[in-house]
Design a protein around this motif. Sequence first.
Motif, PDB file in Angstrom:
ATOM      1  N   PRO A 213       0.803  -1.233   0.000  1.00  0.00           N
ATOM      2  CA  PRO A 213       0.000   0.000   0.000  1.00  0.00           C
ATOM      3  C   PRO A 213       0.835   1.283   0.000  1.00  0.00           C
ATOM      4  CG  PRO A 213      -0.898  -1.589   1.553  1.00  0.00           C
ATOM      5  CD  PRO A 213       0.427  -2.134   1.100  1.00  0.00           C
ATOM      6  N   TYR A 214       2.061   1.191   0.535  1.00  0.00           N
ATOM      7  CA  TYR A 214       2.956   2.353   0.566  1.00  0.00           C
ATOM      8  C   TYR A 214       3.422   2.725  -0.838  1.00  0.00           C
ATOM      9  CZ  TYR A 214       7.291   4.974   1.398  1.00  0.00           C
ATOM     10  OH  TYR A 214       8.284   5.916   1.374  1.00  0.00           O
ATOM     11  N   PHE A 215       3.634   1.717  -1.699  1.00  0.00           N
ATOM     12  CA  PHE A 215       4.124   1.958  -3.053  1.00  0.00           C
ATOM     13  C   PHE A 215       2.984   2.202  -4.047  1.00  0.00           C
ATOM     14  CE2 PHE A 215       7.341  -0.899  -1.139  1.00  0.00           C
ATOM     15  CZ  PHE A 215       8.449  -0.081  -1.231  1.00  0.00           C
ATOM     16  N   ALA A 216       1.830   1.627  -3.788  1.00  0.00           N
ATOM     17  CA  ALA A 216       0.758   1.571  -4.786  1.00  0.00           C
ATOM     18  C   ALA A 216       0.115   2.930  -5.045  1.00  0.00           C
ATOM     19  CB  ALA A 216      -0.303   0.568  -4.357  1.00  0.00           C
ATOM     20  N   HIS A 217      -0.265   3.139  -6.306  1.00  0.00           N
ATOM     21  CA  HIS A 217      -1.067   4.293  -6.698  1.00  0.00           C
ATOM     22  C   HIS A 217      -2.004   3.846  -7.810  1.00  0.00           C
ATOM     23  CE1 HIS A 217       1.565   4.577 -10.196  1.00  0.00           C
ATOM     24  NE2 HIS A 217       2.621   4.741  -9.396  1.00  0.00           N
ATOM     25  N   ILE A 218      -2.747   4.769  -8.368  1.00  0.00           N
ATOM     26  CA  ILE A 218      -3.780   4.407  -9.338  1.00  0.00           C
ATOM     27  C   ILE A 218      -3.217   3.713 -10.572  1.00  0.00           C
ATOM     28  CG2 ILE A 218      -3.731   6.619 -10.607  1.00  0.00           C
ATOM     29  CD1 ILE A 218      -6.851   6.416 -10.664  1.00  0.00           C
ATOM     30  N   GLY A 219      -1.942   3.966 -10.876  1.00  0.00           N
ATOM     31  CA  GLY A 219      -1.334   3.348 -12.056  1.00  0.00           C
ATOM     32  C   GLY A 219      -0.681   2.006 -11.793  1.00  0.00           C
ATOM     33  N   SER A 220      -0.758   1.522 -10.552  1.00  0.00           N
ATOM     34  CA  SER A 220      -0.093   0.266 -10.204  1.00  0.00           C
ATOM     35  C   SER A 220      -0.821  -0.955 -10.743  1.00  0.00           C
ATOM     36  CB  SER A 220       0.047   0.145  -8.681  1.00  0.00           C
ATOM     37  OG  SER A 220       0.797   1.205  -8.148  1.00  0.00           O
ATOM     38  N   GLY A 221      -2.124  -0.814 -10.941  1.00  0.00           N
ATOM     39  CA  GLY A 221      -2.903  -1.941 -11.438  1.00  0.00           C
ATOM     40  C   GLY A 221      -2.855  -3.116 -10.488  1.00  0.00           C
ATOM     41  N   HIS A 222      -2.825  -4.324 -11.050  1.00  0.00           N
ATOM     42  CA  HIS A 222      -2.815  -5.546 -10.244  1.00  0.00           C
ATOM     43  C   HIS A 222      -1.413  -6.138 -10.097  1.00  0.00           C
ATOM     44  CE1 HIS A 222      -7.355  -6.671 -10.431  1.00  0.00           C
ATOM     45  NE2 HIS A 222      -7.179  -5.364 -10.372  1.00  0.00           N
ATOM     46  N   THR A 223      -0.389  -5.379 -10.493  1.00  0.00           N
ATOM     47  CA  THR A 223       0.980  -5.872 -10.375  1.00  0.00           C
ATOM     48  C   THR A 223       1.287  -6.212  -8.919  1.00  0.00           C
ATOM     49  OG1 THR A 223       1.739  -4.589 -12.272  1.00  0.00           O
ATOM     50  CG2 THR A 223       3.416  -5.297 -10.709  1.00  0.00           C
ATOM     51  N   LEU A 224       1.850  -7.388  -8.688  1.00  0.00           N
ATOM     52  CA  LEU A 224       2.117  -7.826  -7.314  1.00  0.00           C
ATOM     53  C   LEU A 224       3.283  -7.058  -6.697  1.00  0.00           C
ATOM     54  CD1 LEU A 224       1.690  -9.722  -4.906  1.00  0.00           C
ATOM     55  CD2 LEU A 224       3.205 -11.363  -6.047  1.00  0.00           C
ATOM     56  N   PHE A 225       4.471  -7.210  -7.259  1.00  0.00           N
ATOM     57  CA  PHE A 225       5.655  -6.570  -6.690  1.00  0.00           C
ATOM     58  C   PHE A 225       5.911  -5.234  -7.380  1.00  0.00           C
ATOM     59  CE2 PHE A 225       6.636 -11.096  -5.685  1.00  0.00           C
ATOM     60  CZ  PHE A 225       6.642 -10.958  -4.305  1.00  0.00           C
ATOM     61  N   LEU A 226       5.869  -4.165  -6.595  1.00  0.00           N
ATOM     62  CA  LEU A 226       5.992  -2.811  -7.136  1.00  0.00           C
ATOM     63  C   LEU A 226       7.365  -2.222  -6.837  1.00  0.00           C
ATOM     64  CD1 LEU A 226       2.509  -1.429  -6.014  1.00  0.00           C
ATOM     65  CD2 LEU A 226       3.129  -2.341  -8.268  1.00  0.00           C
ATOM     66  N   GLY A 227       7.907  -1.497  -7.814  1.00  0.00           N
ATOM     67  CA  GLY A 227       9.146  -0.774  -7.614  1.00  0.00           C
ATOM     68  C   GLY A 227       8.901   0.473  -6.778  1.00  0.00           C
ATOM     69  N   ASN A 228       9.946   1.232  -6.545  1.00  0.00           N
ATOM     70  CA  ASN A 228       9.825   2.427  -5.715  1.00  0.00           C
ATOM     71  C   ASN A 228       8.891   3.461  -6.315  1.00  0.00           C
ATOM     72  OD1 ASN A 228      11.668   1.196  -4.058  1.00  0.00           O
ATOM     73  ND2 ASN A 228      13.416   2.424  -4.745  1.00  0.00           N
ATOM     74  N   ASN A 229       8.690   3.392  -7.633  1.00  0.00           N
ATOM     75  CA  ASN A 229       7.792   4.342  -8.307  1.00  0.00           C
ATOM     76  C   ASN A 229       6.350   3.840  -8.370  1.00  0.00           C
ATOM     77  OD1 ASN A 229       8.033   2.298 -10.162  1.00  0.00           O
ATOM     78  ND2 ASN A 229       8.791   3.574 -11.845  1.00  0.00           N
ATOM     79  N   GLY A 230       6.074   2.708  -7.746  1.00  0.00           N
ATOM     80  CA  GLY A 230       4.716   2.184  -7.724  1.00  0.00           C
ATOM     81  C   GLY A 230       4.315   1.443  -8.990  1.00  0.00           C
ATOM     82  N   LYS A 231       5.276   1.228  -9.871  1.00  0.00           N
ATOM     83  CA  LYS A 231       4.992   0.523 -11.119  1.00  0.00           C
ATOM     84  C   LYS A 231       5.713  -0.827 -11.138  1.00  0.00           C
ATOM     85  CE  LYS A 231       4.460   4.829 -13.762  1.00  0.00           C
ATOM     86  NZ  LYS A 231       4.946   5.621 -14.923  1.00  0.00           N
ATOM     87  N   LYS A 232       5.434  -1.606 -12.175  1.00  0.00           N
ATOM     88  CA  LYS A 232       6.100  -2.889 -12.338  1.00  0.00           C
ATOM     89  C   LYS A 232       7.612  -2.688 -12.423  1.00  0.00           C
ATOM     90  CE  LYS A 232       5.681  -5.033 -16.367  1.00  0.00           C
ATOM     91  NZ  LYS A 232       5.079  -5.833 -17.460  1.00  0.00           N
ATOM     92  N   PHE A 233       8.359  -3.567 -11.792  1.00  0.00           N
ATOM     93  CA  PHE A 233       9.816  -3.486 -11.838  1.00  0.00           C
ATOM     94  C   PHE A 233      10.315  -3.581 -13.277  1.00  0.00           C
ATOM     95  CE2 PHE A 233      10.121  -4.502  -7.290  1.00  0.00           C
ATOM     96  CZ  PHE A 233      11.254  -3.798  -6.925  1.00  0.00           C
ATOM     97  N   LEU A 234      11.279  -2.755 -13.613  1.00  0.00           N
ATOM     98  CA  LEU A 234      12.035  -2.984 -14.842  1.00  0.00           C
ATOM     99  C   LEU A 234      12.986  -4.139 -14.568  1.00  0.00           C
ATOM    100  CD1 LEU A 234      12.881   0.680 -15.901  1.00  0.00           C
ATOM    101  CD2 LEU A 234      11.198  -0.842 -16.944  1.00  0.00           C
ATOM    102  N   PRO A 235      13.165  -5.052 -15.517  1.00  0.00           N
ATOM    103  CA  PRO A 235      14.036  -6.206 -15.263  1.00  0.00           C
ATOM    104  C   PRO A 235      15.420  -5.833 -14.758  1.00  0.00           C
ATOM    105  CG  PRO A 235      12.789  -6.552 -17.279  1.00  0.00           C
ATOM    106  CD  PRO A 235      12.505  -5.140 -16.837  1.00  0.00           C
ATOM    107  N   GLY A 236      16.011  -4.806 -15.372  1.00  0.00           N
ATOM    108  CA  GLY A 236      17.354  -4.392 -14.948  1.00  0.00           C
ATOM    109  C   GLY A 236      17.382  -3.868 -13.523  1.00  0.00           C
ATOM    110  N   ALA A 237      16.333  -3.174 -13.130  1.00  0.00           N
ATOM    111  CA  ALA A 237      16.261  -2.639 -11.767  1.00  0.00           C
ATOM    112  C   ALA A 237      16.152  -3.763 -10.744  1.00  0.00           C
ATOM    113  CB  ALA A 237      15.071  -1.698 -11.641  1.00  0.00           C
ATOM    114  N   LEU A 238      15.388  -4.794 -11.082  1.00  0.00           N
ATOM    115  CA  LEU A 238      15.248  -5.933 -10.172  1.00  0.00           C
ATOM    116  C   LEU A 238      16.570  -6.699 -10.073  1.00  0.00           C
ATOM    117  CD1 LEU A 238      13.334  -7.490  -8.355  1.00  0.00           C
ATOM    118  CD2 LEU A 238      12.663  -8.871 -10.329  1.00  0.00           C
TER     119      LEU A 238
END
Length: 313
Positions: A213-238
């Motif tokens: 809930p700390y990372f999530a925002h309206i653009g997060s959708g149903h993605t399980l693991f969120l990056g610091n920007n609240g979006k799906k992880f970029l592979p390189g970042a992970l």
Amino acid sequence: MMNNPLPQNFTQCLEYYLINLLAKGYSQATVDLKQQILETFFDWLKIQAIFDLDRVNVSVLDTYLENLRSHRKKLSNLPLAQTTIRTRATTVKIFLRGLYTKGIIESNECEKFELPKAGKALPKSILSIQDVLAIIKQVPTHTIKGIRDRAIIECFYASGIRRNELVNLKLEDFDFSARQIKIVNGKGGHDRFVPIGKTAILWIRKYLRDARPYFAHIGSGHTLFLGNNGKKFLPGALTSLMSKYIKRANLNKFGSCHQYRHAAATHMMDNDADIRHVQEFLGHSSISTTQVYVHISKARLQKVYKKSHPRAD
């Protein structure tokens, strides 16, 4: 429909090629990998002052192959694996073949280019169970980000899934009561169900309750693991995130997300798992791919040796 690009325009040639791959049913992950490999190849061509794909011949590819063999990874200073070198060289060769077939380049002398042998390299620096525990201890689980990172590591190790499979997990892909994950459109476009252990489930539940809930925002959708920007992880970042914890553990071992997949499979084999079950667990289409874990399972070798060799004792 796109017009045929000029061989001097690398960007348009690449775009044309990738669109054709998608039209043929290649997965987005495969297309993304090919794009990354080809963009790196184009960068190398420009350093060699080659700005026309018609000028790429066998001699150029031989030089490129030597460059791949001398390349060292930034984090570990290790050379590229033989399979990686072959994959990159093959991708370039097939790309040029495709351009020739479409009439974009005038000739395809590169068809004569001999690909390097694939080799049978074993995964290096396999994490032991103690190594995995040491890495987990590096995660600051008193923080929101640490809770998320611990959940990711636990998920990787418990399920043995690939990086892209984890990145694309949705909330609805978890069945906590059945203790399993649904992998949708995994490698090769296949779906499968993967079991997951109790400890991983506990940490994923904690992540969902206390961290997501700390990372999530309206653009997060149903993605399980969120990056610091609240979006799906970029592979390189992970990859960078996971390699950071392995490095912190001072194990003198290198790697990232795939290390947990190797570890999970090896530890299962060490504990007498049937190779067919490990194959299904990993989502390998061919058992020959899984067979490598038989060779690196030192514990299994010791058991078989003691049981079967007349001079073992």
